[in-house]
Design a protein around this motif. Sequence first.
Motif, short mmCIF file in Angstrom:
data_model
loop_
_atom_site.label_atom_id
_atom_site.label_comp_id
_atom_site.label_asym_id
_atom_site.label_seq_id
_atom_site.Cartn_x
_atom_site.Cartn_y
_atom_site.Cartn_z
N ILE A 1 107.10 58.91 75.78
CA ILE A 1 106.20 59.34 74.71
C ILE A 1 107.07 60.42 73.63
O ILE A 1 107.74 61.47 74.21
N ASN A 2 107.29 60.09 72.55
CA ASN A 2 108.06 60.73 71.54
C ASN A 2 107.17 61.31 70.39
O ASN A 2 106.23 60.70 70.05
N GLY A 3 107.78 62.42 69.86
CA GLY A 3 107.00 62.87 68.72
C GLY A 3 106.97 64.48 68.92
O GLY A 3 106.69 64.89 70.03
N LYS A 4 106.40 65.05 67.93
CA LYS A 4 106.52 66.53 67.82
C LYS A 4 105.18 67.09 68.58
O LYS A 4 105.21 68.32 69.06
N ASP A 5 104.28 66.25 68.77
CA ASP A 5 102.86 66.70 69.28
C ASP A 5 102.69 66.39 70.82
O ASP A 5 101.73 66.53 71.57
N ARG A 6 103.95 66.14 71.40
CA ARG A 6 103.84 65.40 72.82
C ARG A 6 103.36 66.47 73.95
O ARG A 6 102.46 66.15 74.70
N PHE A 7 103.82 67.54 73.48
CA PHE A 7 103.19 68.83 74.57
C PHE A 7 101.69 68.85 74.54
O PHE A 7 101.08 68.69 75.29
N ASP B 1 104.64 58.45 69.34
CA ASP B 1 104.92 57.20 69.52
C ASP B 1 104.85 57.03 70.89
O ASP B 1 105.52 57.73 71.95
N ILE B 2 104.15 55.76 71.48
CA ILE B 2 104.18 55.57 72.87
C ILE B 2 104.85 54.11 73.00
O ILE B 2 104.48 53.21 72.39
N PHE C 1 109.44 62.81 76.47
CA PHE C 1 108.70 62.35 77.75
C PHE C 1 108.98 61.02 78.38
O PHE C 1 108.88 60.23 77.60
N LEU C 2 109.01 61.20 79.56
CA LEU C 2 109.06 59.97 80.28
C LEU C 2 108.14 59.98 81.65
O LEU C 2 108.00 61.01 82.09
N LYS D 1 95.40 59.07 71.56
CA LYS D 1 96.15 59.42 70.92
C LYS D 1 95.64 60.18 69.46
O LYS D 1 95.93 61.30 68.99
N LEU D 2 94.80 59.55 68.88
CA LEU D 2 93.75 60.03 67.58
C LEU D 2 94.88 60.12 66.65
O LEU D 2 95.68 59.34 65.97
N ARG D 3 94.87 61.46 66.25
CA ARG D 3 95.80 61.85 65.09
C ARG D 3 97.00 62.63 65.42
O ARG D 3 98.04 63.01 64.73
#
Length: 213
Positions: A18-24, A94-95, A68-69, A88-90
């Motif tokens: 899981i990559n991206g700024k909203d992952r947390f 990326d998964i 994240f892994l 995921k929505l908005r």
Amino acid sequence: MFDKKSFFHFQTKSIIKINGKDRFSFLQGIISNDVNNLKNKTSIYSSILTPQGRFITDFFLTNYKDYFLIEIQKEDEEEILQKLKIYKLRSEIDISLVNDVDIFLISNDLENFLKNLVKESLCFNDPRFQNLFKRFYLFSNGKINLEKKFELNKISDENYHNLRLENSIPDFTVDAIKNKSLLMEMRFDDLNGISWTKGCYMGQEITARMKHR
């Protein structure tokens, strides 16, 4: 049976990235443990539940580089991918699947030895074993044979299951009923897989009610 030169190779695991700024923020409302712990440590053990608090799958969530892994059972791969994509929505994430990693259980004594010899790797405590053992991710897709290259001892499936049973570590592919079992009846709290201080997550109400009643 499992000394400082021994390892176990997990053959039934998959890794979701899981990559991206909203992952947390994305995962915080979904899983049973506190994602913010990954700001201070490498990995946590956790689970995904149904809205009714029933167990779907357990996994390790690891903060590696800038993504994240998620280590899960291969048999749960498609289901979890679909659920994450629905949630995921908005969210800006990326998964995807990671196909070039091998997963091992090693002794604490083996960590520095392997890290000095293998560049593309990741090592962290397995909290279910009270940090007696570590999980070792080798990003080589089978190109490095630990047994032959470093003269290490690969233990059998039977010996691994004996090891986990000696340490009271369940295997939830056989010790739980999917979509029916509840975390508190599975000793998930004792396995360091639940946060009681984070906010709401999927299935949190039932889990908290069982603890306090």
